[in-house]
Design a protein around this motif. Structure first.
Motif, short mmCIF file in Angstrom:
data_model
loop_
_atom_site.label_atom_id
_atom_site.label_comp_id
_atom_site.label_asym_id
_atom_site.label_seq_id
_atom_site.Cartn_x
_atom_site.Cartn_y
_atom_site.Cartn_z
N GLU A 53 0.83 -1.19 0.00
CA GLU A 53 0.00 0.00 0.00
C GLU A 53 0.88 1.25 0.00
O GLU A 53 0.65 2.18 -0.75
N SER A 74 1.55 4.07 -3.11
CA SER A 74 1.19 5.48 -2.98
C SER A 74 2.32 6.37 -3.53
O SER A 74 2.14 7.55 -3.75
N ASN A 131 -7.07 -7.50 -4.56
CA ASN A 131 -8.40 -8.10 -4.61
C ASN A 131 -8.80 -8.89 -3.39
O ASN A 131 -9.93 -8.85 -2.96
N PRO A 148 -7.99 1.68 5.32
CA PRO A 148 -8.37 2.61 4.25
C PRO A 148 -9.76 2.27 3.69
O PRO A 148 -10.14 1.10 3.61
N HIS A 149 -10.48 3.32 3.31
CA HIS A 149 -11.87 3.12 2.92
C HIS A 149 -12.08 2.16 1.77
O HIS A 149 -13.06 1.43 1.72
N LYS A 150 -11.11 2.15 0.85
CA LYS A 150 -11.33 1.30 -0.33
C LYS A 150 -11.36 -0.18 0.00
O LYS A 150 -11.80 -1.00 -0.79
N TYR A 151 -10.86 -0.55 1.18
CA TYR A 151 -10.89 -1.96 1.54
C TYR A 151 -12.09 -2.31 2.42
O TYR A 151 -12.25 -3.45 2.82
N ARG A 152 -12.88 -1.32 2.73
CA ARG A 152 -14.01 -1.61 3.61
C ARG A 152 -15.23 -2.03 2.83
O ARG A 152 -16.21 -1.31 2.75
N GLY A 153 -15.12 -3.18 2.23
CA GLY A 153 -16.25 -3.70 1.46
C GLY A 153 -17.28 -4.31 2.38
O GLY A 153 -17.20 -4.21 3.61
#
Lengths: 395, 365
Positions: B171, B175, B192, B219-224
């Motif tokens: 990660e 960045s 994924n 991080p928000h993108k992993y909070r599925g």
């Protein structure tokens, strides 16, 4: 420049720890003198200073030089080398501890430089936390020298230096999330005969971190004790520190049944908690949820999100108590409790879960009584069915 | 990376080890060439033999690169194990587990020796984590002499923690701008499975403040969907809300459910304790059917056995809770396999090789 080297020489020969600490501190004004970073300064130092002190000063000058170049990683590396040579000197000085002030100030600088280096690493292929981890190791090398110095009388022992180092280490370990590494250090401090005699400021810092660790371990009575100690003894002029302590103490106290006064929260600019207090007191779960969402970032970054989450339990208790007062019966239908929950914004709950919430409160002694599943009733004790929360903390 | 050792062995097992094990008669049944199995010294089938785990001997020189497998071979070895071995039905799964566990351990060792990091090691570790999660459920009722839950979960956590560190590193690297286009593409594909692994970590450490802390600051993108659900479950257990915890568990996809069920014995035990205080009565009872539903018992016999274990009386389908009688000294309920072997067998190897969100487990009953 000459005079700086001479001052160093004098302080070293006079064994004046405080003056020397200043002369080797990066917050002292000599550190901003661009001339000091020059080669000439190093030559001078070699000329006038004797081993092993010269080595330490050379590293210090290199730190200043790389700081002038704005190179945080290199400054850190030099400071770390300086600490290593300091540790050697400490080890050599058998029956004296006058260098402790130097150690304290240099270790503080080390940690600050490590933070700066971490922040500047952007773009370089390094793991985050790596510099801080090395910094912890470096601090440990000093700690070992101090902790091992147990043959001297109380006056001369370097063991006095332990607590300041542990406090630096706390800060590092909290940052890199390695609280477990503190355990052996705590054991050494707690078992040391000097435990109560360390400087007050150091003790306050130590207790503050002990309190935060206790929160982490969900041991709230211990957290209350440590943080209260820190808060009460913290100097009233240092409002910033008092506020910081309160950030943790307030939710702990609330969980134990003591609600803070608005005036206190106002005084320390912590009104985020006031909304929380009101929601909890009223048993209003909806507004508790709202406050949690609203201040989520604050609660998370302060590391108190989970303890705030725990306040839900007390909120349930307060809500159920209200139902009891309204119905004025000792056999409260679970359905009424459920209706109250739904009225206050808990919409995804049913009879089973309501019973479960009550069951937990009974288990923790927050409600006295039992549930009859067959009759769908909570049967509460005739005497003091909702004991004062603050009376429960002894267990 | 040029200063690291890179293996050159392109087989699942180096030739030297193959000859040695043929000679010493150390071949596993799964590795023998069918045509030679009746011989006194059977031969290995080169397409079946897999390098086994051995502790590095003290004083051993630098490993020979011809005995190390590069990352791509390690990956295809995992694929072989998962498609050809774990799915076998002709042997007891305990035997399959022992074999695969050992061979995967050898793979992990080679990852360390060759210092394989980044996307490749993520790809290797993820399926290994899944294997241990799966085994934890499939073998949970086995006697400790054939399957040790603790050892299995130790290895599981070791891999999982390593993975989380790798995710964080990647990660951070992503960045920054990376001129290497191919590497970037590779990275895109590895994020994924991260949500699945993050959710798993929270579910294995149910109600634990440090695991929750990690979830909260993810991080928000992993909070599925699954990470959110896992967080809800963990928070529910943080407050010991057993009804909600167990109810939400049933909404999890299969693999995550396997993971969280490793806590089932503790969940049940704590629930019994809480209920013993709250429903404490000499006259009243609690309906067994309801309790069976709340605590996810497939079989009422198991419920009755647990009641007995904790010294609670279970009669006429009803439980009598008694705070004083409850056996506090026991820290876990009986082991109980929630899924049937048929169900567990059915989803192999899909569940080990990919994200199982697609699989619906409504057939589990």
């Amino acid at each position: 420049m000459d005079s700086y080297i001479m001052q160093l020489r004098r302080a070293w020969l006079n064994q004046d720890g405080d003056v020397l600490a200043d002369l080797l501190s990066l917050s002292h004004n000599h550190a901003t003198n661009p001339q000091l970073g020059s080669d000439a300064a190093m030559t001078k130092a070699m000329e006038h200073l004797s081993a092993p002190f010269d080595d330490l000063v050379l590293h210090h000058i290199k730190v200043i030089s790389s700081l002038n170049k704005d190179d945080a990683l290199t400054s850190y590396a030099h400071q770390s080398a300086a600490i290593q040579s300091l540790a050697k000197i400490l080890q050599l000085q058998k029956d004296e501890n006058w260098m402790l002030p130097v150690m304290n100030s240099m270790c503080l600088d080390l940690r600050r430089l490590a933070l700066k280096a971490e922040a500047s690493k952007f773009g370089k292929n390094q793991k985050s936390g790596e510099v801080l981890e090395k910094c912890a190791e470096c601090l440990m090398s000093c700690f070992r020298v101090c902790a091992a110095d147990n043959r001297n009388s109380e006056d001369d022992t370097k063991r006095w230096g332990m607590l300041a180092l542990v406090n630096q280490l706390w800060k590092v370990y909290f940052r890199i999330n390695k609280l477990d590494l503190c355990k052996p250090l705590i054991r050494i401090i707690e078992s040391s005969g000097l435990k109560d005699q360390f400087a007050l400021a150091q003790k306050i810092t130590y207790k503050f971190f002990m309190g935060r660790k206790a929160i982490f371990d969900s041991d709230y009575t211990a957290a209350d004790e440590y943080l209260t100690y820190a808060f009460v003894r913290c100097h009233k002029e240092s409002a910033k520190n008092k506020r910081l302590i309160l950030t943790y103490l307030v939710p702990v106290k609330m969980l134990l049944g003591y609600m803070p006064k608005k005036s206190l929260l106002e005084k320390y600019n912590l009104l985020e908690f006031w909304e929380l207090v009101e929601a909890v007191k009223r048993g209003n779960l909806r507004s508790l949820e709202e406050v949690m969402n609203k201040h989520e970032i604050f609660f998370i970054s302060a590391g108190i999100y989970l303890i705030v989450e725990k306040l839900k339990l007390i909120t349930y208790r307060n809500l159920f108590k209200k139902v009891y007062l309204v119905l004025n019966t000792h056999q409260i239908p679970v359905a009424s409790l459920l209706a109250a929950l739904e009225m206050h914004g808990v919409d995804d709950v049913d009879m089973d879960e309501t019973e479960c919430l009550v069951a937990n409160l009974i288990y923790e002694g927050k409600i006295r009584g039992y549930i009859s599943h067959q009759h769908k009733k909570l049967v509460i004790s005739k005497q003091n069915p909702f004991p004062q929360l603050s009376s429960l903390n002894s267990n | 990376m040029s200063d690291f050792i890179v293996g050159t062995c392109l087989f699942m097992c180096p030739e030297k080890e193959r000859w040695m094990r043929e000679r010493e008669g150390l071949l596993h049944t799964f590795e023998v060439d069918e045509k030679t199995k009746h011989l006194k010294r059977p031969k290995a089938d080169p397409s079946k033999i897999v390098k086994c785990f051995s502790r590095p001997a003290a004083g051993q020189l630098m490993p020979d690169t011809s005995e190390l497998r590069p990352a791509s071979v390690l990956l295809s070895t995992i694929r072989y194990l998962f498609t050809n071995v774990v799915t076998r039905v002709d042997y007891d799964w305990v035997m399959i587990y022992d074999f695969v566990f050992d061979r995967l351990r050898a793979i992990r060792q080679e990852v360390v020796i060759q210092r394989i990091r980044g996307p490749q090691s993520v790809q290797i570790l993820e399926p290994i984590v899944r294997f241990h999660v799966y085994a934890g459920q499939r073998l949970c009722e086995k006697n400790i002499s054939v399957f040790d839950t603790k050892i299995n979960s130790q290895h599981l956590l070791e891999c999982l923690k390593q993975l989380l560190v790798l995710y964080d590193e990647l990660e951070e690297q992503s960045s920054m701008c990376n001129p290497n286009f191919e590497e970037n593409i590779e990275r895109l594909s590895i994020g994924n499975n991260r949500p699945q692994m993050e959710a798993l970590y929270m579910l294995l450490h149910l109600g634990d403040s440090s695991a929750l802390g990690r979830g909260i600051s993810l991080p928000h993108k992993y909070r599925g969907k699954n990470v959110k659900l896992a967080m809800k479950i963990s928070l529910a257990w943080f407050l010991k809300n057993y009804v909600r915890t167990l109810r939400l568990i049933q909404k999890l996809p299969l693999l995550l459910k396997f993971g969280v069920l490793s806590n089932l014995r503790l969940l049940r035990r704590d629930t019994f304790q809480i209920m013993s205080a709250a429903y404490n009565s000499k006259l009243l009872t609690f309906p067994g059917l309801k309790l069976q539903e709340i605590l996810m018992y497939r079989d009422v016999e198991k419920l009755s056995a647990d009641c007995k274990l904790f010294n609670l009386s279970f009669a006429y389908e009803n439980v009598q809770f008694d705070a004083r009688k409850f056996n506090k000294g026991l820290l876990l309920a009986n082991p109980d396999m929630y899924f049937t072997v048929q169900t567990l067998q059915k989803y192999l190897p899909i569940i080990l090789l990919q994200d199982d969100d697609a699989i619906n487990d409504d057939s589990s009953s």
